[in-house]
Structure formats: C-alpha cells, structure tokens
Design a protein around this motif. Structure first.
Motif, short mmCIF file in Angstrom:
data_model
loop_
_atom_site.label_atom_id
_atom_site.label_comp_id
_atom_site.label_asym_id
_atom_site.label_seq_id
_atom_site.Cartn_x
_atom_site.Cartn_y
_atom_site.Cartn_z
N UNK A 79 0.72 -1.25 -0.29
CA UNK A 79 0.21 -0.19 0.03
C UNK A 79 0.86 1.42 -0.14
N UNK A 80 2.20 1.15 -0.16
CA UNK A 80 2.88 2.23 -0.14
C UNK A 80 3.74 2.46 -1.42
N UNK A 81 4.88 3.43 -1.42
CA UNK A 81 5.61 3.24 -2.54
C UNK A 81 7.01 3.43 -2.33
N UNK A 82 7.79 3.47 -3.47
CA UNK A 82 9.27 3.71 -3.29
C UNK A 82 9.56 4.94 -2.57
N UNK A 86 2.86 -4.06 -8.86
CA UNK A 86 1.36 -4.21 -8.70
C UNK A 86 0.68 -3.19 -7.88
N UNK A 87 -0.51 -2.36 -8.27
CA UNK A 87 -1.37 -1.57 -7.86
C UNK A 87 -1.81 -2.08 -6.57
N UNK A 88 -2.02 -1.36 -5.41
CA UNK A 88 -2.62 -1.68 -4.36
C UNK A 88 -4.05 -2.12 -4.62
N UNK A 89 -4.56 -3.16 -3.74
CA UNK A 89 -5.99 -3.52 -3.95
C UNK A 89 -6.88 -2.56 -3.39
N UNK A 90 -6.49 -1.81 -2.66
CA UNK A 90 -7.41 -0.87 -1.71
C UNK A 90 -7.08 0.59 -1.80
N UNK A 91 -6.72 1.12 -2.50
CA UNK A 91 -6.57 2.58 -2.41
C UNK A 91 -5.21 2.95 -3.52
N UNK A 128 2.51 -8.39 -3.66
CA UNK A 128 1.39 -9.31 -3.94
C UNK A 128 0.22 -8.91 -3.01
N UNK A 129 -0.81 -9.72 -3.20
CA UNK A 129 -2.20 -9.17 -2.68
C UNK A 129 -2.36 -9.81 -1.57
N UNK A 130 -2.88 -9.09 -0.51
CA UNK A 130 -3.25 -9.75 0.74
C UNK A 130 -4.80 -10.00 0.94
N UNK A 131 -5.50 -9.88 -0.11
CA UNK A 131 -7.03 -10.29 -0.20
C UNK A 131 -7.09 -11.80 0.08
#
Length: 204
Positions: free
Chosen positions: A13-16, A42-47, A53-56
């Motif tokens: 959910x963050x960035x470099x 990969x783009x964050x799933x929730x914002x 990798x996804x945490x969903x």
C-alpha cells in the motif's frame, strides 16, 4: 572501486518514496554507494500505492504460494534496476525491506535466487517455504519492534532461527516500545551493518 547498490523495498500500500528518504541520511556513512527505491510492480488492491502481492483473503496456508507467484515480477524489477545502474553482479547489491518488502528481500536470499551482499529486514517475516537454499553466506539483519501490531516481532525471531540453520550470519534487533515502524535506532544499526557488508567500516 566496484559500484555498490542499496535497494529499498517498501511495504504493501506504499511506494518507493516511503523509504527513499533514508538514502540521503545514510549516504555520508556509505561513500560511493548508490540507492534505488522502486515502486512494487502491482497496484494496491484498496487504494493508492503498490504491493508486491495481494493480501486479499491471504492466510498462513496460502501466503507462501502468493510469495512464489510474485517472484517473477519482483526479479524483473530488480534486474531492471541493476541494468540501469550498470551493475552486473548481485553480490554488489544489498536489499533493505520493510514489512512486505522484507518478505520479498528475505525470499530473494533464502530461495537462492539472489546471491546478495546483505539483507536488512524491518518488521517482516520469512514466508519462504522449506527447504531454504541460499547460495552464499549473505549477512542478514532482522529488526523488529516488540509492540508491532501488524506483524508480530516473533516472526523475525522465527526467521532468525530458520536462517541460522542454513549457516547464514544473522543479527537481530528487537526493540521495546517500537511498533510497525523503522526507529532511529534501527536505522542507525542498519547503516552500520550495510557499511560492514560493503567493506566500508573505515569510513565510519
């Protein structure tokens, strides 16, 4: 002198940019070392932000499979950075991860894919399935706050025990009163560790 590179690997959910600020603070202690802080692929799933990798719907049972599925995109990200920096050998690269970035950094080493100069893992866990097969005696520093409510500090304690069984030299820093964060003490310990990994102790 052979060029050295530190790559920062941010959390989910963050960035470099989240970790890039450490570079200018560490640079005086690490002369001649370059720094890179990529966004995860990969783009964050929730914002806003990115993820390795996804945490969903993630569970302890499927976490390793998620990690393994993320390896190709992770490796491509690192190879692109090495190419851009004109670095041919991973032995001149050190990974500094936070949270999910730490999982990726430790997996890169423990799976044997990356023979690195060193790994610093803040607030992470070793999700790589057994057997662990590191290709060289890469030093590892595991730093974790004892009041981390996101990833329990015991995950780093467990990681240290597993990595030591492979013969890797492992150092730990477990801090009272620190949560899911990089403390000033942790950052100072890390830069000293990195200097030793790169043979720059005379510069300290």
């Amino acid at each position: 002198m052979t060029k050295k590179l530190v790559i920062f690997l941010h959390g989910v959910g963050s960035n470099g940019n989240d970790l890039a600020g450490l570079g200018p603070h560490w640079a005086p202690r690490l002369p001649g070392v370059a720094f890179a802080a990529p966004d995860a692929p990969f783009r964050f799933d929730h914002g806003p932000g990115y993820q390795w990798f996804s945490l969903d719907a993630i569970t302890p049972q499927n976490r390793a499979a998620r990690l393994i599925a993320a390896r190709s995109a992770f490796d491509a990200t690192l190879h692109a950075l090495l190419s851009a920096q004109q670095i041919a050998r991973p032995e001149n690269v050190l990974l500094v991860g936070f949270s999910q970035g730490s999982m990726m950094a430790l997996d890169a080493l423990a799976s044997g894919r990356w023979p690195l100069a060193g790994v610093v893992a803040f607030s992470g866990r070793l999700a790589t399935p057994d057997p662990l097969t590191p290709r060289c005696q890469t030093p590892v520093l595991l730093a974790h706050g004892r009041v981390d409510a996101v990833i329990p500090w015991e995950e780093s304690e467990s990681a240290a025990l597993r990595l030591k069984t492979t013969g890797l030299p492992v150092e730990t820093l477990f801090e009272n009163g620190v949560g899911h964060a990089i403390s000033g003490t942790g950052a100072q310990r890390a830069v000293s560790f990195i200097a030793r990994c790169f043979g720059l102790t005379d510069a300290l």
